[in-house]
Design a protein around this motif. Structure first.
Motif, PDB file in Angstrom:
ATOM      1  N   PHE A   1       1.081  -1.102   0.041  1.00 24.41           N
ATOM      2  CA  PHE A   1       0.014  -0.029   0.033  1.00 24.41           C
ATOM      3  C   PHE A   1       0.876   1.383  -0.237  1.00 24.41           C
ATOM      4  O   PHE A   1       0.344   2.248  -0.717  1.00 24.41           O
ATOM      5  N   PHE A   2       1.890   1.222   0.737  1.00 25.72           N
ATOM      6  CA  PHE A   2       2.773   2.286   1.088  1.00 25.72           C
ATOM      7  C   PHE A   2       3.401   2.600  -0.604  1.00 25.72           C
ATOM      8  O   PHE A   2       3.365   3.789  -0.744  1.00 25.72           O
ATOM      9  N   ILE A   3       3.882   1.677  -1.366  1.00 28.41           N
ATOM     10  CA  ILE A   3       4.199   2.188  -2.679  1.00 28.41           C
ATOM     11  C   ILE A   3       3.372   2.801  -3.457  1.00 28.41           C
ATOM     12  O   ILE A   3       3.468   3.714  -4.175  1.00 28.41           O
ATOM     13  N   LEU A   4       2.120   1.825  -3.427  1.00 25.92           N
ATOM     14  CA  LEU A   4       1.044   2.431  -4.303  1.00 25.92           C
ATOM     15  C   LEU A   4       0.558   3.864  -4.007  1.00 25.92           C
ATOM     16  O   LEU A   4       0.244   4.860  -4.916  1.00 25.92           O
ATOM     17  N   PHE A   5       0.684   4.323  -2.716  1.00 27.65           N
ATOM     18  CA  PHE A   5       0.242   5.604  -2.203  1.00 27.65           C
ATOM     19  C   PHE A   5       1.337   6.751  -2.787  1.00 27.65           C
ATOM     20  O   PHE A   5       1.062   7.688  -3.140  1.00 27.65           O
TER      21      PHE A   5
ATOM     22  N   HIS B   1      -8.367   2.587  -8.066  1.00 31.64           N
ATOM     23  CA  HIS B   1      -8.778   1.260  -8.274  1.00 31.64           C
ATOM     24  C   HIS B   1      -7.874  -0.118  -7.697  1.00 31.64           C
ATOM     25  O   HIS B   1      -8.563  -0.782  -7.213  1.00 31.64           O
ATOM     26  N   GLU B   2      -6.868   0.243  -8.359  1.00 37.35           N
ATOM     27  CA  GLU B   2      -5.635  -0.752  -7.821  1.00 37.35           C
ATOM     28  C   GLU B   2      -5.627  -0.981  -6.339  1.00 37.35           C
ATOM     29  O   GLU B   2      -5.656  -1.957  -5.718  1.00 37.35           O
ATOM     30  N   ILE B   3      -5.615   0.375  -5.554  1.00 34.04           N
ATOM     31  CA  ILE B   3      -5.390   0.234  -3.961  1.00 34.04           C
ATOM     32  C   ILE B   3      -6.657  -0.377  -3.455  1.00 34.04           C
ATOM     33  O   ILE B   3      -6.540  -1.261  -2.678  1.00 34.04           O
TER      34      ILE B   3
ATOM     35  N   ASN C   1      -9.463  -4.731  -0.598  1.00 36.96           N
ATOM     36  CA  ASN C   1     -10.556  -5.643  -0.439  1.00 36.96           C
ATOM     37  C   ASN C   1     -10.087  -7.244  -0.400  1.00 36.96           C
ATOM     38  O   ASN C   1     -10.692  -8.066   0.201  1.00 36.96           O
ATOM     39  N   LYS C   2      -8.952  -7.409  -1.131  1.00 32.54           N
ATOM     40  CA  LYS C   2      -8.461  -8.929  -0.965  1.00 32.54           C
ATOM     41  C   LYS C   2      -7.650  -9.065   0.030  1.00 32.54           C
ATOM     42  O   LYS C   2      -7.065 -10.218   0.333  1.00 32.54           O
ATOM     43  N   THR C   3      -7.271  -8.041   0.957  1.00 32.43           N
ATOM     44  CA  THR C   3      -6.251  -8.200   2.032  1.00 32.43           C
ATOM     45  C   THR C   3      -6.849  -8.215   3.272  1.00 32.43           C
ATOM     46  O   THR C   3      -7.807  -7.543   3.729  1.00 32.43           O
ATOM     47  N   PHE C   4      -6.574  -9.295   4.178  1.00 36.28           N
ATOM     48  CA  PHE C   4      -7.092  -9.301   5.359  1.00 36.28           C
ATOM     49  C   PHE C   4      -6.270  -8.234   6.442  1.00 36.28           C
ATOM     50  O   PHE C   4      -5.040  -8.453   6.704  1.00 36.28           O
TER      51      PHE C   4
ATOM     52  N   LEU D   1      -8.040   7.350   2.698  1.00 35.44           N
ATOM     53  CA  LEU D   1      -6.951   8.292   2.226  1.00 35.44           C
ATOM     54  C   LEU D   1      -6.772   8.111   0.623  1.00 35.44           C
ATOM     55  O   LEU D   1      -6.426   8.884  -0.094  1.00 35.44           O
ATOM     56  N   ALA D   2      -6.868   6.574   0.115  1.00 38.55           N
ATOM     57  CA  ALA D   2      -7.144   6.679  -1.198  1.00 38.55           C
ATOM     58  C   ALA D   2      -8.022   7.445  -2.153  1.00 38.55           C
ATOM     59  O   ALA D   2      -7.920   7.898  -3.027  1.00 38.55           O
ATOM     60  N   ALA D   3      -9.272   7.588  -1.393  1.00 39.69           N
ATOM     61  CA  ALA D   3     -10.535   8.442  -1.821  1.00 39.69           C
ATOM     62  C   ALA D   3     -10.097   9.888  -1.783  1.00 39.69           C
ATOM     63  O   ALA D   3     -10.391  10.616  -2.810  1.00 39.69           O
TER      64      ALA D   3
END
Lengths: 205, 205, 205
Positions: A11-15, A58-60, A65-68, A80-82
């Motif tokens: 997530f860190f890299i995506l942000f 969308h990727e984030i 959604n697939k990460t626990f 934060l993504a929004a």
């Protein structure tokens, strides 16, 4: 970093990739106000960056959604993504309105807003990069974003004051009022994003 | 009170301090509409109360971030703090717009809004104070806020109807439309806050 | 369906009842634009549907507050209920504005919006009904809503472009600008609702 989130989830890299797009969009907006005769080509470039931002957001969300992870962090990551996505949308909306309303000349207030917005996006990028550091180190960015938002607020008040005292054509007044308010909303959203980052940093202190 | 939250965390007291500030801001707004020749001094006083509110909200969020509570309550507390802060921001924004737009006379619609807003803030204060009581006791406040919001809605519709049929100067129309809509938004936010309080009360019934 | 939520809680059925009301409201809005001489009677019918929607939303929230489910789902259900309620509120607000502003003739842009809004509500209804199916089956509805929202965006840009180039009366321009923007917001909210449904579907895949 992110305490409860497995590092491999990135997530860190995506942000960081997202704030890089924010800086790109804000730089184009700044260049648009400096090269107003090429406004349409700059607006198209901003639109492209905004599309990239949509894909990244969308990727984030998909990854999220697939990460626990625990619900608290999930909400923060989602928010934060929004917020970052909204910033890019509003930069795009500002440029779009200028083209749509066939604005003929740029105002110095627009240039001030574009400068403040770029500074805000750079400060957000810094904050994201320092999210894994101590609160004191990242706090500097929050203070800067807060100051920039106050400055944008002041520019908006002055812009509207000037507009309502000088502009006698109501339709031109409507156009500029909306453009100024949209530009100011960009910095509001930057502050929202900074508040969410602060929440994450404080929780994991 | 707040079931899962340790009493010593004092969220309850902080929220009461916040609604006290809301009543203060709303009272000043009411006085502003009654003493329109002193609008600028009242607007400055409202701004000061709004600053106090910002600090109080920051205190609540900081405390929340350092407190271990279950996620559900955390979200509610966060949302309630944000909603109360928004109410004060909108009261301040209403007064600011009146000064910025150099409004020369006050309208009876403005006075109606100021009265309704004060009543809403008093009802919110009551609801907060009764949050630890049974649902029936606090329900009275929710009903009152709902009625006040409907009344504000009606005043907005009438104000806009009158404005669009009587006001021939489009720039004056733009100014008043924004002022009325901002005043009505205050009561919308009061209803949002009441809904969050209701959620907390029902969950802990 | 809804994995962690006991089937007897019937959130699924309540949401279906809500999208049925959305289709009803959107159908009335479409008929309003086709029978503009009967605008006031259609607006009253839409208001009635909106009241039904308020009651349904309250029912969902009440049930939610009394149901033990994990926080993640709780947030999603709450957000979805709020988004569906907002859609109906905005359909009602659009019709209300047309009556309040004493609009004399309907524009083809209004008819386009009403058509797109009805299609959006039908696609949302389909998505809700397929929430318990595989992602691929419900994905079709998300793609459709996304396309409809893009189309509404294009109609808004064209409407505003036309309005600002043709309409010389600023007060009429203010009225139509607000009506078009409110109609476009309906489709924005439909997209928000679709995003929440997608989140639920992906999580329970």
């Amino acid at each position: 970093m992110f305490g409860l989130i497995p590092k491999e989830e990135k997530f860190f890299i995506l942000f960081q990739e997202m704030t890089k797009l924010l800086i790109e969009g804000a730089t184009l907006l700044k260049e648009l106000t400096d090269n107003f005769d090429k406004i349409e080509s700059y607006q198209k470039k901003i639109k492209d960056v905004e599309h990239e931002g949509d894909k990244k957001t969308h990727e984030i969300i998909q990854k999220l959604n697939k990460t626990f992870i625990t619900p608290i962090d999930r909400e923060d990551i989602y928010d934060l993504a929004a917020a970052l996505d909204d910033i890019l949308d509003l930069i795009d909306a500002s440029a779009q309105r200028m083209v749509l309303y066939k604005i003929q000349t740029i105002t110095s207030e627009c240039k001030s807003f574009a400068f403040i917005i770029l500074k805000c996006c750079q400060a957000l990028d810094k904050a994201i990069k320092k999210m894994d550091k101590k609160h004191e180190e990242v706090n500097e960015s929050f203070v800067e974003i807060n100051e920039l938002e106050n400055e944008a607020d002041r520019v908006l008040r002055e812009s509207l004051g000037k507009l309502f005292s000088d502009e006698k054509d109501p339709i031109r007044l409507i156009k500029w009022k909306e453009i100024y308010e949209t530009l100011e909303k960009v910095t509001d959203k930057c502050e929202d994003a900074a508040n969410i980052i602060e929440t994450v940093v404080v929780k994991h202190a």
